[in-house]
Scaffold this motif. Structure first.
Motif, PDB file in Angstrom:
ATOM      1  N   ARG A  60     -17.129  47.168 -26.452  1.00  0.00           N
ATOM      2  CA  ARG A  60     -15.966  47.560 -25.304  1.00  0.00           C
ATOM      3  C   ARG A  60     -15.776  48.796 -25.061  1.00  0.00           C
ATOM      4  NH1 ARG A  60     -16.841  42.946 -25.682  1.00  0.00           N
ATOM      5  NH2 ARG A  60     -15.457  41.221 -26.226  1.00  0.00           N
ATOM      6  N   ASN A  61     -14.995  49.359 -24.007  1.00  0.00           N
ATOM      7  CA  ASN A  61     -14.714  50.506 -23.489  1.00  0.00           C
ATOM      8  C   ASN A  61     -13.395  50.807 -24.408  1.00  0.00           C
ATOM      9  OD1 ASN A  61     -15.812  49.498 -20.685  1.00  0.00           O
ATOM     10  ND2 ASN A  61     -16.301  51.574 -21.161  1.00  0.00           N
ATOM     11  N   MET A  62     -12.378  49.766 -24.512  1.00  0.00           N
ATOM     12  CA  MET A  62     -11.152  49.888 -25.367  1.00  0.00           C
ATOM     13  C   MET A  62     -10.714  48.700 -25.870  1.00  0.00           C
ATOM     14  SD  MET A  62      -7.646  51.228 -23.437  1.00  0.00           S
ATOM     15  CE  MET A  62      -8.067  52.890 -23.529  1.00  0.00           C
ATOM     16  N   ILE A  63     -10.248  48.981 -27.116  1.00  0.00           N
ATOM     17  CA  ILE A  63      -9.515  47.853 -27.744  1.00  0.00           C
ATOM     18  C   ILE A  63      -8.038  48.416 -27.815  1.00  0.00           C
ATOM     19  CG2 ILE A  63      -9.455  46.278 -29.928  1.00  0.00           C
ATOM     20  CD1 ILE A  63     -12.466  46.807 -30.174  1.00  0.00           C
ATOM     21  N   GLY A 118      -7.327  57.947 -23.048  1.00  0.00           N
ATOM     22  CA  GLY A 118      -8.472  57.222 -23.600  1.00  0.00           C
ATOM     23  C   GLY A 118      -9.841  56.858 -22.977  1.00  0.00           C
ATOM     24  N   LEU A 119      -9.432  56.649 -21.523  1.00  0.00           N
ATOM     25  CA  LEU A 119     -10.618  56.340 -20.805  1.00  0.00           C
ATOM     26  C   LEU A 119     -11.225  57.523 -19.877  1.00  0.00           C
ATOM     27  CD1 LEU A 119      -9.474  52.944 -19.243  1.00  0.00           C
ATOM     28  CD2 LEU A 119     -11.117  53.141 -21.058  1.00  0.00           C
ATOM     29  N   PHE A 120     -10.449  58.320 -19.900  1.00  0.00           N
ATOM     30  CA  PHE A 120     -10.963  59.569 -18.886  1.00  0.00           C
ATOM     31  C   PHE A 120     -10.730  61.010 -19.731  1.00  0.00           C
ATOM     32  CE2 PHE A 120      -9.799  56.157 -15.848  1.00  0.00           C
ATOM     33  CZ  PHE A 120     -11.042  55.596 -15.327  1.00  0.00           C
ATOM     34  N   GLY A 121     -10.304  60.899 -20.884  1.00  0.00           N
ATOM     35  CA  GLY A 121     -10.073  62.195 -21.673  1.00  0.00           C
ATOM     36  C   GLY A 121     -11.107  63.268 -21.416  1.00  0.00           C
ATOM     37  N   ASN A 139     -10.240  59.653 -30.730  1.00  0.00           N
ATOM     38  CA  ASN A 139     -10.395  58.316 -29.901  1.00  0.00           C
ATOM     39  C   ASN A 139      -9.495  57.163 -30.183  1.00  0.00           C
ATOM     40  OD1 ASN A 139     -11.758  58.012 -32.534  1.00  0.00           O
ATOM     41  ND2 ASN A 139     -12.621  55.999 -31.507  1.00  0.00           N
ATOM     42  N   ILE A 140      -8.671  57.691 -31.173  1.00  0.00           N
ATOM     43  CA  ILE A 140      -7.614  56.503 -31.555  1.00  0.00           C
ATOM     44  C   ILE A 140      -6.335  57.026 -30.967  1.00  0.00           C
ATOM     45  CG2 ILE A 140      -6.600  55.223 -33.324  1.00  0.00           C
ATOM     46  CD1 ILE A 140      -9.319  55.720 -35.089  1.00  0.00           C
ATOM     47  N   VAL A 156      -6.656  51.364 -29.066  1.00  0.00           N
ATOM     48  CA  VAL A 156      -5.055  52.107 -28.857  1.00  0.00           C
ATOM     49  C   VAL A 156      -4.252  51.323 -29.913  1.00  0.00           C
ATOM     50  CG1 VAL A 156      -3.176  52.282 -27.408  1.00  0.00           C
ATOM     51  CG2 VAL A 156      -5.620  52.662 -26.655  1.00  0.00           C
ATOM     52  N   ILE A 157      -3.292  51.809 -30.704  1.00  0.00           N
ATOM     53  CA  ILE A 157      -2.553  50.885 -31.473  1.00  0.00           C
ATOM     54  C   ILE A 157      -1.177  51.023 -31.041  1.00  0.00           C
ATOM     55  CG2 ILE A 157      -1.598  50.733 -33.819  1.00  0.00           C
ATOM     56  CD1 ILE A 157      -4.730  50.882 -33.740  1.00  0.00           C
TER      57      ILE A 157
END
Length: 717
Positions: A237-240, A568-571, A540-541, A373-374
């Motif tokens: 995944r790109n993001m969870i 998170g996606l474009f940092g 990344n978290i 992401v938490i």
């Protein structure tokens, strides 16, 4: 103020004498060349006196920002040679610059802070983190006037010692160039010839070097953080996102909207606390309770007073129906249709890129993602009172299930806590028939609001039947003869309060356990520790929502969700610092209390020279028609300016009325702009315009009006 004026007077006298006696003519290239023979004679006769006098002159010229510092630096080389000249010029220039810095801080900082508090706070925050780097860069690049740097840095919060040593080092290279040139004074035709374009560019590159070095250090820091882990070559995944409350929902929604592959993990109900236990059910019960109260006081509306006839069980059933009606907005189906992969289960971090999911159906799934992401939210805090577990209690999370089983409201209800949640629920259940006692350890309820607002809220709750006990400390819970009691202390006296139900509403604590944070060494201090980009120890978290703070509001969690998704996606391309400058909040007691920005106590604590503009709702036509005239609008502005620093609204619909002020503050619009905006009549929103009108009336230009009066008198003949 007298001391400041005296200091300004002394400086003005010295500067006046400097120009009156034509000393500035000596501090020119021609003046220096013409005086060198005489200066050399003085030096041969009294070398220490000349050295000390030169040092003092240099300090005074620099401290008063007088023209001629560059000439004095040349003179240092011409008079004393490279080594001694560099020594005297370097220390004299730094001491003088520091004196100018201190004078600027003493004379200007407080005034500027009063006029531009938010901007200066933002600058101070940046200076605290990067001030040394910025100052070093400015000192190395000769295009920035040094005297201006001294004055501007004095306005910031940079430490004097930091300013001194950074200036000492940062100005050394430039000082060396001028002192060295001074040793060949006869060959210099103009100051511009000393600094070539190549030399200026070299200094500029040297000034940027600390930031380049910092970037390199960050790269090494990241490698050190990840050194015990192997980064996957490919990601599932790109993001969870872990947690489907407001923060997690917004994060995953944005990720899906920009076509990222995102998985949202939630073990419980979608929508998180707000939908299922907090905002939605509490507002539903508040509405029912308010209608019951209006029935009791029908005479306010030209009707007869009556005792409301209702089934408490039906009221609670409506609460659950409202939750069900709102639930589709946050449902698995909706987010699946939006492109989010929703997985029902408990997520736990195994490493910085891997999440293990214990599925609700008993299985296990493992996924990797470039970004995690938490957003696990918070839970009600239950104070560790002796006996509380044995006697039982409810929280704002559990009361909706337990109370739904009751045929009538609890006869005796104790609400522990005087914050927004405690106040909202205490008033509502009192209106629905409970004998409510509210216990608050502090000296007043709603402690974050102004004393005036706390007093207003206290009266409103008391009129609704709530027995409020402030300055009462809960000690323990007991059962005697089948009856439950909470024992509280007031003025060293213990008091027993009997109850059927105890509602704990003393705050919420972040959900930090069980997600692998401890195993990865992610720092927590009541909340997850993040930087201004919402990054944890691992870049990344990310974390968002109540688990981060500093505001435990649904709308703030959603606000952070945007930053978590975008960073998170474009940092790797561009990162955004979370903007907390304009955060509104509302306490939904009756009347509501809404606020944005500073209140009066905040302004006092910050030392702001402020003024207050008030509008009472008893003057508003719509409030009169609704028989709801209790309340006011209170606006904080700087003295003499219409800039909005903060607003408190106490009234019906206060949570809606505050939105106009939030918009104005966000975009830098003052009260004059609100006054010049058409508002429908008769509406509650007109109160905002009338508040702006009160400010305008208080700042009417009396001299202009007097002149106009004379003009109109003349026109009448």
């Amino acid at each position: 103020m007298i001391k400041k004026l005296f200091l300004i007077l002394i400086a003005a006298v010295v500067i006046g004498m400097f120009f009156h006696f034509n000393l500035h003519q000596l501090l020119t290239l021609e003046g220096l060349k013409g005086s060198m023979e005489q200066f050399n004679q003085y030096k041969e006769q009294s070398p220490l006196l000349v050295f000390g006098g030169f040092f003092l002159l240099y300090v005074v010229v620099t401290a008063l920002s007088l023209p001629g510092a560059a000439i004095l630096t040349l003179a240092a080389g011409a008079l004393f040679g490279l080594v001694e000249g560099l020594l005297v010029a370097s220390f004299a220039s730094t001491v003088g610059a520091t004196l100018a810095f201190l004078v600027s801080r003493y004379l200007l900082r407080d005034t500027i802070k009063q006029r531009f508090p938010e901007r200066l706070d933002a600058i101070d925050a940046g200076v605290e983190k990067e001030g040394g780097f910025y100052l070093f860069t400015l000192r190395l690049v000769p295009v920035f006037p040094f005297f201006l740097i001294n004055l501007l840095m004095g306005v910031t919060a940079i430490k004097a010692w930091t300013f001194y040593w950074v200036s000492q080092i940062g100005m050394l290279a430039g000082t060396f160039v001028f002192v060295n040139a001074g040793t060949q004074l006869a060959q210099i035709e103009s100051l511009s010839g000393i600094l070539s374009l190549d030399l200026i560019l070299s200094f500029a590159l040297l000034g940027v070097f600390p930031f380049i070095a910092k970037g390199i250090l960050n790269v090494f820091k990241k490698r050190r953080v990840y050194k015990n882990y192997t980064k996957p070559k490919k990601f599932d995944r790109n993001m969870i996102v872990i947690g489907a409350g407001a923060g997690g929902l917004v994060t995953s929604y944005i990720a899906a909207a920009v076509k990222a592959k995102v998985t949202l993990i939630e073990a419980g109900e979608m929508g998180g606390d707000c939908l299922n236990y907090g905002c939605v059910p509490s507002k539903a019960v508040i509405k029912s309770a308010k209608i019951a109260e209006q029935i009791r006081h029908g005479e306010h509306y030209g009707l007869e007073n009556a005792t409301p006839q209702f089934s408490f069980k039906k009221v609670m059933a409506r609460v659950h129906q409202v939750i069900a009606d709102v639930a589709p907005h946050d449902s698995v189906e909706r987010y699946t249709n939006l492109g989010v992969d929703v997985v029902k289960g408990y997520g736990k971090l195994l490493d910085p890129w891997t999440v293990e999911i214990k599925l609700n159906d008993g299985g296990t799934q493992t996924l990797t993602a470039r970004t995690i992401v938490i957003a696990t939210g918070a839970r009600p805090f239950v104070p560790p009172l002796p006996g509380i577990e044995e006697t039982g209690y409810v929280t704002s999370d559990t009361l909706w299930t337990k109370f739904a089983e009751l045929e009538e409201a609890p006869k005796k209800l104790v609400v522990l806590g005087g914050g927004p949640i405690g106040c909202e629920l205490a008033q509502s259940f009192a209106r629905l028939g409970s004998n409510v006692t509210q216990v608050e350890m502090g000296d007043r309820i709603m402690i974050k609001e102004d004393l005036e607002v706390s007093t207003f809220a206290h009266k409103a709750l008391t009129e609704s039947g709530v027995n409020i006990l402030t300055s009462h400390q809960a000690l323990r819970c007991e059962v005697r003869d089948g009856k439950k009691f909470i024992v509280v202390k007031h003025n060293d006296t213990e008091i027993d309060i009997e109850y059927d139900e105890l509602l704990c509403a003393v705050g919420r604590s972040a959900r930090l356990k069980g997600y692998g944070l401890e195993e990865l060494g992610i720092e927590t201090d009541r909340t997850v520790v993040t930087n201004e980009y919402l990054e944890t120890l691992y870049p990344n978290i990310f974390a968002a929502g109540d688990i981060v703070g500093p505001y435990q509001f649904t709308h703030v969690a959603a606000h952070q969700g945007w930053y978590a998704a975008v960073n998170g996606l474009f940092g790797n391309l561009k990162k955004f610092k979370v903007d907390y400058r304009v955060i509104p909040w509302t306490t939904f007691i009756d009347p509501e209390v809404a606020r944005v920005g500073l209140n009066e106590q905040d302004a006092i604590d910050k030392g702001i020279d402020y003024e207050i503009t008030r509008f009472e709702f008893e003057e508003l036509d719509r409030a009169i028609t609704d028989s709801a005239t209790k309340g006011f609008i209170k606006v904080i502005t700087p003295k003499g300016k219409d800039k909005i620093l903060g607003v408190t609204v106490v009234s019906e619909h206060a949570g809606d009325l505050i939105a106009e002020f939030v918009l104005a503050m966000k975009h830098g619009l003052g009260l004059n702009k609100i006054l010049g905006t058409i508002h429908s009549y008769p509406t509650w929103a007109e109160g905002n315009k009338y508040a702006a009108g009160e400010w305008k009336r208080a700042h009417a230009p009396e001299k202009v009006l007097n002149m106009l009066e004379k003009y109109h008198t003349w026109r009448r003949g």
